[in-house]
Scaffold this motif. Sequence first.
Motif, PDB file in Angstrom:
ATOM      1  N   VAL A  73       0.845  -1.201   0.000  1.00 18.56           N
ATOM      2  CA  VAL A  73       0.000   0.000   0.000  1.00 18.56           C
ATOM      3  C   VAL A  73       0.878   1.247   0.000  1.00 18.56           C
ATOM      4  N   PHE A  74       1.987   1.182   0.758  1.00 14.17           N
ATOM      5  CA  PHE A  74       2.893   2.334   0.867  1.00 14.17           C
ATOM      6  C   PHE A  74       4.239   1.952   0.250  1.00 14.17           C
ATOM      7  N   PRO A  75       4.987   2.961  -0.254  1.00 11.34           N
ATOM      8  CA  PRO A  75       6.264   2.625  -0.914  1.00 11.34           C
ATOM      9  C   PRO A  75       7.213   1.891   0.039  1.00 11.34           C
ATOM     10  N   LEU A  76       7.956   0.944  -0.525  1.00 15.27           N
ATOM     11  CA  LEU A  76       8.938   0.197   0.275  1.00 15.27           C
ATOM     12  C   LEU A  76      10.244   0.974   0.335  1.00 15.27           C
ATOM     13  N   THR A  77      11.057   0.676   1.338  1.00 14.34           N
ATOM     14  CA  THR A  77      12.386   1.283   1.396  1.00 14.34           C
ATOM     15  C   THR A  77      13.225   0.726   0.237  1.00 14.34           C
ATOM     16  N   GLU A  78      14.285   1.455  -0.101  1.00 16.98           N
ATOM     17  CA  GLU A  78      15.148   0.978  -1.201  1.00 16.98           C
ATOM     18  C   GLU A  78      15.766  -0.363  -0.851  1.00 16.98           C
ATOM     19  N   GLU A  79      16.106  -0.497   0.444  1.00 17.48           N
ATOM     20  CA  GLU A  79      16.728  -1.749   0.892  1.00 17.48           C
ATOM     21  C   GLU A  79      15.779  -2.942   0.671  1.00 17.48           C
ATOM     22  N   ALA A  80      14.528  -2.776   1.102  1.00 17.62           N
ATOM     23  CA  ALA A  80      13.561  -3.879   0.935  1.00 17.62           C
ATOM     24  C   ALA A  80      13.362  -4.157  -0.552  1.00 17.62           C
ATOM     25  N   GLN A  81      13.288  -3.092  -1.338  1.00 17.09           N
ATOM     26  CA  GLN A  81      13.101  -3.288  -2.788  1.00 17.09           C
ATOM     27  C   GLN A  81      14.257  -4.078  -3.385  1.00 17.09           C
ATOM     28  N   SER A  82      15.487  -3.772  -2.924  1.00 17.22           N
ATOM     29  CA  SER A  82      16.605  -4.473  -3.558  1.00 17.22           C
ATOM     30  C   SER A  82      16.656  -5.939  -3.104  1.00 17.22           C
ATOM     31  N   ILE A  83      16.227  -6.227  -1.873  1.00 19.32           N
ATOM     32  CA  ILE A  83      16.181  -7.646  -1.440  1.00 19.32           C
ATOM     33  C   ILE A  83      15.185  -8.401  -2.329  1.00 19.32           C
ATOM     34  N   ILE A  84      14.026  -7.790  -2.535  1.00 19.77           N
ATOM     35  CA  ILE A  84      12.981  -8.435  -3.338  1.00 19.77           C
ATOM     36  C   ILE A  84      13.463  -8.622  -4.785  1.00 19.77           C
ATOM     37  N   LYS A  85      14.068  -7.568  -5.307  1.00 18.09           N
ATOM     38  CA  LYS A  85      14.514  -7.619  -6.700  1.00 18.09           C
ATOM     39  C   LYS A  85      15.545  -8.731  -6.922  1.00 18.09           C
ATOM     40  N   ALA A  86      16.414  -8.903  -5.916  1.00 19.88           N
ATOM     41  CA  ALA A  86      17.503  -9.874  -6.084  1.00 19.88           C
ATOM     42  C   ALA A  86      17.024 -11.326  -5.966  1.00 19.88           C
ATOM     43  N   GLY A  87      15.998 -11.577  -5.128  1.00 17.42           N
ATOM     44  CA  GLY A  87      15.739 -12.993  -4.861  1.00 17.42           C
ATOM     45  C   GLY A  87      14.301 -13.457  -4.941  1.00 17.42           C
ATOM     46  N   PHE A  88      13.385 -12.582  -5.319  1.00 23.16           N
ATOM     47  CA  PHE A  88      11.976 -12.956  -5.268  1.00 23.16           C
ATOM     48  C   PHE A  88      11.416 -12.859  -6.674  1.00 23.16           C
ATOM     49  N   ARG A 177       3.976 -11.208   7.320  1.00 24.33           N
ATOM     50  CA  ARG A 177       3.918 -11.053   5.857  1.00 24.33           C
ATOM     51  C   ARG A 177       2.782 -10.112   5.450  1.00 24.33           C
ATOM     52  N   ILE A 178       1.689 -10.150   6.233  1.00 26.36           N
ATOM     53  CA  ILE A 178       0.536  -9.309   5.904  1.00 26.36           C
ATOM     54  C   ILE A 178       0.922  -7.828   5.898  1.00 26.36           C
ATOM     55  N   ALA A 179       1.767  -7.452   6.871  1.00 23.86           N
ATOM     56  CA  ALA A 179       2.127  -6.028   6.981  1.00 23.86           C
ATOM     57  C   ALA A 179       2.808  -5.533   5.699  1.00 23.86           C
ATOM     58  N   PHE A 180       3.549  -6.415   5.047  1.00 28.63           N
ATOM     59  CA  PHE A 180       4.351  -6.013   3.887  1.00 28.63           C
ATOM     60  C   PHE A 180       3.499  -5.426   2.757  1.00 28.63           C
ATOM     61  N   SER A 181       2.408  -6.136   2.411  1.00 25.57           N
ATOM     62  CA  SER A 181       1.600  -5.710   1.263  1.00 25.57           C
ATOM     63  C   SER A 181       0.345  -4.954   1.673  1.00 25.57           C
ATOM     64  N   TRP A 182      -0.071  -5.089   2.933  1.00 27.19           N
ATOM     65  CA  TRP A 182      -1.362  -4.513   3.310  1.00 27.19           C
ATOM     66  C   TRP A 182      -1.269  -3.537   4.478  1.00 27.19           C
ATOM     67  N   ALA A 187      11.014   0.340   8.489  1.00 20.80           N
ATOM     68  CA  ALA A 187      12.104  -0.037   7.575  1.00 20.80           C
ATOM     69  C   ALA A 187      12.727  -1.368   8.014  1.00 20.80           C
ATOM     70  N   ASP A 188      12.924  -1.528   9.327  1.00 16.45           N
ATOM     71  CA  ASP A 188      13.534  -2.777   9.813  1.00 16.45           C
ATOM     72  C   ASP A 188      12.623  -3.969   9.539  1.00 16.45           C
ATOM     73  N   GLU A 189      11.332  -3.766   9.807  1.00 17.68           N
ATOM     74  CA  GLU A 189      10.381  -4.865   9.562  1.00 17.68           C
ATOM     75  C   GLU A 189      10.375  -5.237   8.080  1.00 17.68           C
ATOM     76  N   GLN A 190      10.408  -4.232   7.227  1.00 22.33           N
ATOM     77  CA  GLN A 190      10.394  -4.511   5.779  1.00 22.33           C
ATOM     78  C   GLN A 190      11.563  -5.407   5.383  1.00 22.33           C
ATOM     79  N   GLN A 191      12.718  -5.110   5.997  1.00 20.40           N
ATOM     80  CA  GLN A 191      13.912  -5.890   5.647  1.00 20.40           C
ATOM     81  C   GLN A 191      13.749  -7.354   6.071  1.00 20.40           C
ATOM     82  N   VAL A 192      13.247  -7.543   7.292  1.00 23.04           N
ATOM     83  CA  VAL A 192      13.063  -8.910   7.797  1.00 23.04           C
ATOM     84  C   VAL A 192      12.049  -9.656   6.921  1.00 23.04           C
ATOM     85  N   ILE A 193      10.919  -8.985   6.646  1.00 24.50           N
ATOM     86  CA  ILE A 193       9.870  -9.662   5.864  1.00 24.50           C
ATOM     87  C   ILE A 193      10.374  -9.969   4.453  1.00 24.50           C
ATOM     88  N   ALA A 194      11.071  -9.014   3.851  1.00 21.68           N
ATOM     89  CA  ALA A 194      11.570  -9.222   2.482  1.00 21.68           C
ATOM     90  C   ALA A 194      12.502 -10.435   2.446  1.00 21.68           C
TER      91      ALA A 194
END
Length: 412
Positions: A73-88, A177-182, A187-194
Amino acid sequence: MTNAMACPVNHGFNPLGDDYVADPYPILSGVRDETPAFYAQSIDMWVITRFDDIQAALMDPATFSAAVGQRPVFPLTEEAQSIIKAGFRAYPVMSDCDPPRHTRIRRHNQKGFSARRISVLEPKVWAKATELVDAIEPGVVDLVSALTYPLPAYMIFTFIGFPDEDMDMLKSWCGNRIAFSWGRPSADEQQVIANNMVNYWRYCEEFVAKRLAEPVDDFTSDLIRIHQADPESLSVPDITNVAYGLSFAGHETTTSFTGNAVRRLLANREQWDDLCADRSLIPQAVEEVLRYDSSIPAWRRITTKAVTVGGVDIPANAKILLLLGAANRDPKHFEAAETFDIHRTDVRKHLAFGQGIHYCIGAALARMEARVALDLFAQRAPGMRMVEEQDFDFPANISFRGPRKLLVHWPE
Ligand code: HEM
């Protein structure tokens, strides 16, 4: 705007606000009674509030695309985005997918969730639920950790084919996981979830590769056989995406739903006593909880073109929140809509599982799991009581709702 309705911008509506998270229903009913649709600044979404309009949107996938279903719902941090981009490497296959791909993939999955297949699973659900209830000691018990969390998790993982010994690891990757998309994770939580999402995704890739080499008797192997017969119609990455998506969709939705069911029934003691005296009431009690307090009170779409809803003009590319929980208490469709009543006769019309091409594929499984849990509770602990004055803790997000803990006095 095409009519003289109240200004369609609602500055106060905030599904992540404390009062909404604690109890969304007064707010849902308030906005539904006030206007059919409005723009909510807090989440940058257009909100649709009434049964008929929500049903029409669900039935019109060409105008109301499902593509945003899982987008943060809200923009992700750059760090979370790069974790997702690299492995998901997940891509939309069902809940956030539009035709024609949705049609192709759903068709292959549908068979696995037919009423017949689900009824074959029922003895396994009874066995697991009985094992969990047997382990409950008299006294104060958290029913979420005792049963409503482990039962659906175990069943969906077993259904997909994940081995028993991996369950705890898989569950640990699901956390938050719910917090990530909904929701709105830090920022720390995003990193762990990603990182957990990447681990989970890799696990699904490896698991599907194993089943490809050696199919067995499980849902994933059924999909592998379809792939082997016609690789064009279902690819290996499609199957990985289905395994990933189902393990999430089939899990906390039902945990939360069963928690809501126990909470509502114990709060309406005479209805709980009726149900214990006559367990044939359980299926309709399940329907009434779906109507009154579902675990998904709101779901998303995005408009593909400008559209008018109840006289309110909504632009193209507008992110939409469909208030299923408001629709399910719409007085135009339900008598005494705000009253919880397991004896009502008009309950089946609810929209808790959606309608149309995205109608919840796991509806029969969710209903069956909730029914079995309530049946066992009614048999084993008809005298169970809610611990009074407990603070219910609900996760803050726009779509999912269920208590994180549910403390009851479990009798001798
Ligand atoms: C009480 C529990 C549940 C509730 C309230 C629920 C509700 C929903 C809702 C509202 C939708 C969206 C419909 C739409 O977009 O139009 C949905 C879709 C879906 N659900 Fe459920 N669900 C539950 C349990 C389950 C279970 C147990 C599974 C899997 C085993 C599951 C798998 C899915 C899938 C895969 C979709 C996407 C279907 C598609 O897009 O074709 N759900 N569910």
